[in-house]
Structure formats: structure tokens, C-alpha cells
Scaffold this active site. Sequence first.
Site, PDB file in Angstrom:
ATOM      1  N   GLY A 247      18.178  14.513 -90.029  1.00 29.65           N
ATOM      2  CA  GLY A 247      17.497  15.657 -89.425  1.00 29.65           C
ATOM      3  C   GLY A 247      17.050  16.630 -90.487  1.00 29.65           C
ATOM      4  O   GLY A 247      17.299  16.432 -91.686  1.00 29.65           O
ATOM      5  N   SER A 248      16.383  17.685 -90.063  1.00 28.04           N
ATOM      6  CA  SER A 248      15.898  18.700 -91.007  1.00 28.04           C
ATOM      7  C   SER A 248      15.772  20.036 -90.301  1.00 28.04           C
ATOM      8  O   SER A 248      15.911  20.120 -89.071  1.00 28.04           O
ATOM      9  CB  SER A 248      14.533  18.295 -91.585  1.00 28.04           C
ATOM     10  OG  SER A 248      13.568  18.155 -90.556  1.00 28.04           O
TER      11      SER A 248
ATOM     12  N   SER B  63      17.681  22.533 -90.035  1.00 34.19           N
ATOM     13  CA  SER B  63      18.906  23.006 -89.366  1.00 34.19           C
ATOM     14  C   SER B  63      18.923  22.689 -87.871  1.00 34.19           C
ATOM     15  O   SER B  63      19.722  23.262 -87.121  1.00 34.19           O
ATOM     16  CB  SER B  63      19.096  24.522 -89.574  1.00 34.19           C
ATOM     17  OG  SER B  63      19.266  24.823 -90.939  1.00 34.19           O
TER      18      SER B  63
ATOM     19  N   GLY C 250      20.024  21.115 -84.653  1.00 35.49           N
ATOM     20  CA  GLY C 250      21.233  20.436 -84.197  1.00 35.49           C
ATOM     21  C   GLY C 250      22.465  20.698 -85.031  1.00 35.49           C
ATOM     22  O   GLY C 250      23.507  20.077 -84.810  1.00 35.49           O
TER      23      GLY C 250
ATOM     24  N   ARG D 261      12.558  17.428-101.431  1.00 37.47           N
ATOM     25  CA  ARG D 261      11.199  17.988-101.347  1.00 37.47           C
ATOM     26  C   ARG D 261      11.247  19.434-101.804  1.00 37.47           C
ATOM     27  O   ARG D 261      12.310  19.987-102.091  1.00 37.47           O
ATOM     28  CB  ARG D 261      10.624  17.862 -99.931  1.00 37.47           C
ATOM     29  CG  ARG D 261      11.582  18.195 -98.788  1.00 37.47           C
ATOM     30  CD  ARG D 261      11.745  19.658 -98.524  1.00 37.47           C
ATOM     31  NE  ARG D 261      12.701  19.929 -97.467  1.00 37.47           N
ATOM     32  CZ  ARG D 261      13.308  21.081 -97.298  1.00 37.47           C
ATOM     33  NH1 ARG D 261      13.083  22.069 -98.132  1.00 37.47           N
ATOM     34  NH2 ARG D 261      14.165  21.277 -96.321  1.00 37.47           N
TER      35      ARG D 261
END
Length: 409
Positions: free
Chosen positions: A155-156, A158, A160, A280
Site C-alpha cells: 500500500g501507499s 498511509s 489502511g 520514489r
Amino acid sequence: MARALIQLGGTKLGASLRYVQAAQRLGLRPITFSDEPTRYDHFGAKGAETIRVDTDDLDALIRECSRLQETYGIAGITGAVDPVYATVGKLCRHFDLPGPNPDAVEQCCDKYTQRQLLAASGVPMPAYRLATNAAEVEDSAAEIALPVIVKPAVGSSSVGVRLCRNVDEVVEHTTYLLGGKHIWRSSPRILIEEFAQGPHYIAHTMGNEVVGIEVADFGPPPHFVLREGIFPAPLADDEYKRIADVSLSCLQALGLGWGPACIEFRWTKRGPVVIEVNPRLGGSQIFELAYGFDLITEHIKLVIGDKCDLRRRHSHVAAWRCLLPDRDGTLDWIDGVARAAAVPGVAEVKLCVGPKTPIIRNGDELDALGWVMAASPSLAQTKAILQSAVNLIGWSITPFPSTDEVTLT
């Protein structure tokens, strides 16, 4: 033949726009690929082009790039967010262009795999466990000891991620993640981590060089929404060296020796421990304010095969503050932006919403109503400028009607 920079679109429209603007300054034709091109309509007004392509379909992306080669010389391919960055690497390999190692990016984006690779290299980290069902989550939380962080393994932004301070909160958040409300990009797997407590630092790197270290803070728990940051962080020389050394160890362990990365730490009783490595670019405007160079421009130079220049033009202190709402509801009004922007030393005041916008806090970085950025030659002065500007901005949010009120109506 005009030279084009291809960008795979994502959720961070502001970052994507800055890539467009930087590409134009370098004399490139910016072209954005997106499965929702209408989100980038305002890019067209700035001389950019947006093309509808499924950014999860590598073959479709290759076909579209090949078609564009009939009109443009493709100078480089990039993207601003985690979910597309491995695909960027695969496209760069296919077209023999400079770019990130897609295998390294994919491993890094899987937070459990990332943890395993870092642990094998002796990088200091919080305790962690992987779970695929509710029982395993509860058992893992008990083994590590509460409070714990419970989050998706992939995920990304933040999304969840939650601090769980007791068993009830662990059960509640696990139910949310596995109950169909959370959107999974892969098979559901949950990471349970020790809650490392202490100041939060972010090391920004380019290639195998630490460009600078930022100190940041979050909004109220149980979520981890970044609220403010200062760059460069006020660190003693030995503290800077410890964070920088661990950062370089992370890059080596994960195979991230090309291009940008940002590495998040907590400074605990054990010293700096790694919370997460993001393969990234992190924040970019702070570098221009603090050091006088634009990190996005320097990244694009790498993407098109040129050398980047990370020499400091000056040394200021930059700071930013997100405008975080304290309730859900309808935004009635927000004002003071012009007055805040006029404060000497304020570099930017940006709003993401307007009046009558529904405000729904999800506990991720998209919660912010906007932000303020400031810079000056000293830390104390920058803090004072930022606070003065923020104090001038106000808003009103009317809570949504309760279920009972709607029923009576």
C-alpha cells in the site's frame, strides 16, 4: 523531432503537475498516461498532453509508447507514485532507457519482503509479523505486545495504516481491512509491527547519496497523517551520520542504487530504526526552498540520461504545515489564503478543496484541506513565519446530518 517525457499518472496530482512543469523547462514534451485522463484536464491548459491508457496493463503501455515513437523521440519514462513505479522500470528496460530496477521496486513496495531484506542485512527495525487472517493478526499483536501498528503489506499514502492500542482496536481494524471496505491491490496480507516511538525523520536520497534529512510530525492518532515538516532537520553531526549510514545500508540491501528514494525513521532509545523505505521521490519543493535546486528537475535529468546537479545554491530552512480538518462534514467556507500568502517568507499556500466540498477523513494523506510552505535563513524565523501564515487561515465545517436527523426529515 520533439523529445517527449512519458509520465504514468497516479493519485498525487500536485507532484504529477510539477513533473509536467519541470519537463517543459527542460524543453521536453510532457505526456501523461492515465486510466482517468479527465483528472488531468488542467494539465492540457499548460501545454501538456494526457492519453487514456490502463496503467496496470504493461502490454497496452508498450503499444502506446511504440505508437508515440512515430511522432516523438521518447527521452524518458517516469512516474510520481509507488503503485506505478515498478511498471516505469519495466517500460524503461523494454525501451532501453535509464530507470529504476523494477524487481527492486516491487520487492520494496511489498513491505513484508522489504522488512525481510532489511533484516537480513542487519538494518535496525521494529519487530514485525505477517498475517493473512484475523486470528493470526491477534496472535501477532500479542507476541509483539501492544500497542502495535496494523497495516496492509502492500500500500501507499498511509492508506489502511492504524495504531492499535488494545485488543478491541486490533479486532476493529482487522475487520475493516478484511471486511471488504479496504481496496486491496493484491491478495490480502496484513503487517503487524511494534510501535516505535520517538521523533520521525525522513532521509531523502538520489542514487547512492543522501541529499538531506527532514524531521516531520503527524496529526492525532490512531492514524498517521503527516501534519508538518522541517528541512533540514536540526540534527547534531553524529545524529545525521547515523541516519545517513543506515539509509545507505537500506539502499544497498534493497538494490535501490538508481534514482530517488525516501526512507522513514523513528529515533528511539536504540537510535534510528527504519519504519519504511519508499522507492520514489518524497517531497520536492522543500529542496528548492532550502538548497536552491529542484529535485524533480534533477530526477528528470537522470531519467533522460543526463547528470543531475545536487550542489546547494544556498542554505535556508524550509517548513510546511498541512491544514487538517478536525471533523467530517460539508466545508462551508475557507478564507485567509491571500493574507497568508502575502506574509513575507511564505513560499506557497495551496488549497485542495473549495466551499461545499464534502470532507470525509480516511486517515491518510488525502485528508488535508491544503498546505502552507515557508522558508528563511533561520529555523526560528521559519517557524514564526509559518505559524503567522497558518493563523490567518480559517474554515468552517458543518457536520453531516445524523441518521436520526435524516429519518425525521
